[in-house]
Design an enzyme around this catalytic site. Structure first.
Site, PDB file in Angstrom:
ATOM      1  N   THR A 192       0.854  -1.194   0.000  1.00 34.86           N
ATOM      2  CA  THR A 192       0.000   0.000   0.000  1.00 34.86           C
ATOM      3  C   THR A 192       0.886   1.240   0.000  1.00 34.86           C
ATOM      4  OG1 THR A 192      -1.769  -1.182   1.088  1.00 34.86           O
ATOM      5  CG2 THR A 192      -1.839   1.214   1.232  1.00 34.86           C
ATOM      6  N   LYS A 298      -0.939  -0.982  -4.358  1.00 35.66           N
ATOM      7  CA  LYS A 298      -2.269  -0.439  -4.020  1.00 35.66           C
ATOM      8  C   LYS A 298      -2.161   1.048  -3.693  1.00 35.66           C
ATOM      9  CE  LYS A 298      -6.038  -1.166  -0.640  1.00 35.66           C
ATOM     10  NZ  LYS A 298      -5.924  -0.195   0.436  1.00 35.66           N
TER      11      LYS A 298
HETATM   12  C1  FNR Z   1      -8.718   0.582   5.487  1.00 32.76           C
HETATM   13  N1  FNR Z   1      -7.908   0.413   4.376  1.00 32.76           N
HETATM   14  C2  FNR Z   1      -6.672  -0.182   4.519  1.00 32.76           C
HETATM   15  N2  FNR Z   1      -5.878  -0.379   3.436  1.00 32.76           N
HETATM   16  C3  FNR Z   1      -4.683  -0.991   3.562  1.00 32.76           C
HETATM   17  O1  FNR Z   1      -3.986  -1.156   2.577  1.00 32.76           O
HETATM   18  N3  FNR Z   1      -4.266  -1.423   4.787  1.00 32.76           N
HETATM   19  C4  FNR Z   1      -5.009  -1.253   5.910  1.00 32.76           C
HETATM   20  O2  FNR Z   1      -4.621  -1.661   6.999  1.00 32.76           O
HETATM   21  C5  FNR Z   1      -6.236  -0.589   5.790  1.00 32.76           C
HETATM   22  N4  FNR Z   1      -7.002  -0.342   6.885  1.00 32.76           N
HETATM   23  C6  FNR Z   1      -8.237   0.205   6.755  1.00 32.76           C
HETATM   24  C7  FNR Z   1      -9.042   0.362   7.878  1.00 32.76           C
HETATM   25  C8  FNR Z   1     -10.323   0.847   7.751  1.00 32.76           C
HETATM   26  C9  FNR Z   1     -11.195   0.972   8.961  1.00 32.76           C
HETATM   27  C10 FNR Z   1     -10.823   1.190   6.473  1.00 32.76           C
HETATM   28  C11 FNR Z   1     -12.244   1.665   6.288  1.00 32.76           C
HETATM   29  C12 FNR Z   1     -10.021   1.054   5.362  1.00 32.76           C
HETATM   30  C13 FNR Z   1      -8.377   0.777   3.026  1.00 32.76           C
HETATM   31  C14 FNR Z   1      -9.095  -0.405   2.373  1.00 32.76           C
HETATM   32  O3  FNR Z   1      -8.195  -1.411   2.011  1.00 32.76           O
HETATM   33  C15 FNR Z   1      -9.834   0.045   1.098  1.00 32.76           C
HETATM   34  O4  FNR Z   1      -8.941   0.699   0.243  1.00 32.76           O
HETATM   35  C16 FNR Z   1     -11.022   0.968   1.416  1.00 32.76           C
HETATM   36  O5  FNR Z   1     -11.727   0.469   2.523  1.00 32.76           O
HETATM   37  C17 FNR Z   1     -11.939   1.088   0.228  1.00 32.76           C
HETATM   38  O6  FNR Z   1     -12.927   2.033   0.454  1.00 32.76           O
HETATM   39  P1  FNR Z   1     -14.440   1.641   0.871  1.00 32.76           P
HETATM   40  O7  FNR Z   1     -15.018   0.835  -0.235  1.00 32.76           O
HETATM   41  O8  FNR Z   1     -14.357   0.893   2.154  1.00 32.76           O
HETATM   42  O9  FNR Z   1     -15.125   2.959   1.055  1.00 32.76           O
END
Ligand code: FNR
Ligand code: LAC
Length: 440
Positions: A192, A298
């Protein structure tokens, strides 16, 4: 001897994510007076989750960065694109399976890596991964998970799993995470890129709440031998200040969440090393020395970065703005997708997340060239409301809705979806789409 309803039960498992079967299951349950607690509408699901989550937990999951413009833009982008369905095309047999990195997947959906799932449910990552496994969807273990990857992997049999990496300032920790992920049977590493700094999240700032500082979401670290050594080297930390009651309560919470290590030293070590904001392309390619697994990047939103990723030999891209949690004002992912797909020109899979709430959303992303989509917050809300079963239901409903959207738009396969010609409307121009018959 096989009992008479054995076949039915088996059939139910096979078809559980097919639209008609899921509808039948829900309506038949309704006819016998059984109604699910999991709302079918994404907004109502979020509302329901809010009623069972603490204010801090809900704010953390639901919130976005800044004025949450990007979070809204993600949704608006999907809402403003319209599908013009075609009729009479025999959609009685629909196949939306696909091959991704050598694995056959039943549907073009994966679970997005989401940290700190304990905020939603005590079974956290184990429950989410088991829900994914029961439907054959890959789970992507987060670097910020609430449970160590070994425990989660052990709970999901042979089901597919990937690992998401935040690139630490300590190379040895990166190596250790990647090696552990390999041993856990992860089939890809997702790096990420959009969180080398944490976004400015108003809801969390207002509550003064960041879960990591309470020892939550640190399981991959506290279970890691390299991290443990770093914490021991740092030694005990003692504050000279007289603690307030709130500080003592926080310390108690920390002690509950971080075991076997000095909790304050663990949190401090984590905050210092979890992410490298100086990261550059040259650093990233060094991951090739650590693993032969496919590496997916990502958080790509610019076509030039997508080109760079492909040229540098990476194996896939996730077009993502982290659900609007990082840079407020960043482009909606659906808007970013077409130029990236064009740039990549089929050389590697392009996945997408951020704002997927319905089967139709997924269909639109695929029509614009995404290979598959990642489901984010909705499964967290399902987890909050109903644990593993709740998360499974949310995913099942999304798959079912997608299957029906596929058929109702006149598509029987993902190739048909790719042949749909959708357009992103101008602000003044209501949605316009056309659908080519080529290739059928
Ligand atoms: C995330 N996301 C995320 N991404 C990642 O690469 N590592 C992580 O640890 C996290 N942690 C995380 C926690 C929470 C509470 C959320 C809501 C999101 C981002 C996740 O992978 C993804 O990109 C988003 O959740 C996509 O957006 P929507 O569809 O949830 O709105
Ligand atoms: C988040 C981090 C964990 O979005 O990625 O909360």
């Amino acid at each position: 001897m096989r009992r008479p309803n054995d076949r039915l039960r088996r059939a139910k498992i096979v078809c559980v994510s097919a639209g008609r079967e899921r509808q039948a299951e829900v309506f038949l349950s309704g006819a016998t007076g059984r109604r699910t607690r999991i709302p079918f509408d994404a907004a109502r699901l979020e509302e329901r989750a809010q009623t069972v989550m603490s204010a801090e937990a809900f704010a953390y999951v639901a919130g976005g960065a800044g004025a949450e413009e990007t979070m809204r833009a993600n949704r608006r982008a999907f809402e403003r694109v319209s599908i013009v369905p075609r009729t009479l095309r025999d959609v009685s047999r629909r196949d939306s399976s696909l091959e991704l990195f050598g694995r056959r997947l039943p549907r073009p959906f994966l679970l997005a890596p989401i940290g700190v799932l304990e905020l939603a449910h005590r079974d956290a990552d184990v429950a989410a991964a088991r829900a994914a496994a029961s439907l054959g969807l890959p789970a992507i273990f987060s670097s910020q998970a609430s449970r160590p990857m070994e425990e989660v992997a052990a709970a999901m049999g042979e089901a597919p799993r990937w690992f998401q990496l935040y690139w630490s300032t300590v190379d040895e920790l990166v190596e250790s995470f990647v090696a552990r992920a390999e041993r856990c049977g992860c089939e890809a590493i997702v790096i990420t890129l959009d969180t080398t700094l944490l976004g400015w999240r108003a809801r969390d700032l207002e509550l003064g709440y960041l879960p990591f500082l309470r020892g939550r979401g640190l399981a991959q670290y506290t279970s890691d031998p390299v991290f443990q050594r770093l914490v021991r080297e740092r030694g005990r930390t003692a504050s000279a200040e007289r603690p307030t009651l709130a500080a003592l309560l926080t310390l108690l919470e920390l002690r509950r969440n971080v075991r076997g290590l000095d909790p304050r030293a663990a949190v401090q070590t984590f905050t210092e090393i979890y992410s490298r904001s100086s990261l550059r392309w040259d650093d990233l390619v060094s991951i090739r020395d650590l693993t032969r697994l496919p590496i997916i990047l990502k958080g790509i939103l610019h076509p030039d970065d997508a080109r760079r990723a492909v040229e540098a030999g990476f194996d896939g891209i996730v077009v993502s703005n982290h659900g609007g949690r990082q840079l407020d004002g960043a482009i909606a992912t659906l808007h970013a997708l077409p130029a990236i797909v064009e740039e990549v020109a089929g050389r590697v899979p392009v996945l997408l997340d951020s704002g997927i709430r319905t089967g139709g959303d997924a269909l639109k992303a695929l029509a614009f060239g995404a290979t598959a989509v990642l489901v984010g917050r909705p499964y967290v809300y399902g987890l909050a409301v109903g644990g593993e079963a709740g998360a499974r239901e949310v995913l099942q409903n999304l798959l079912a809705e997608f299957d029906l959207a596929l058929g109702l738009s006149g598509c029987a396969s993902l190739a048909d979806v790719r042949d749909m010609k959708l357009t992103i409307p101008e602000r003044s121009n209501p949605a316009t789409t056309s659908y080519s018959d080529e290739g059928r």
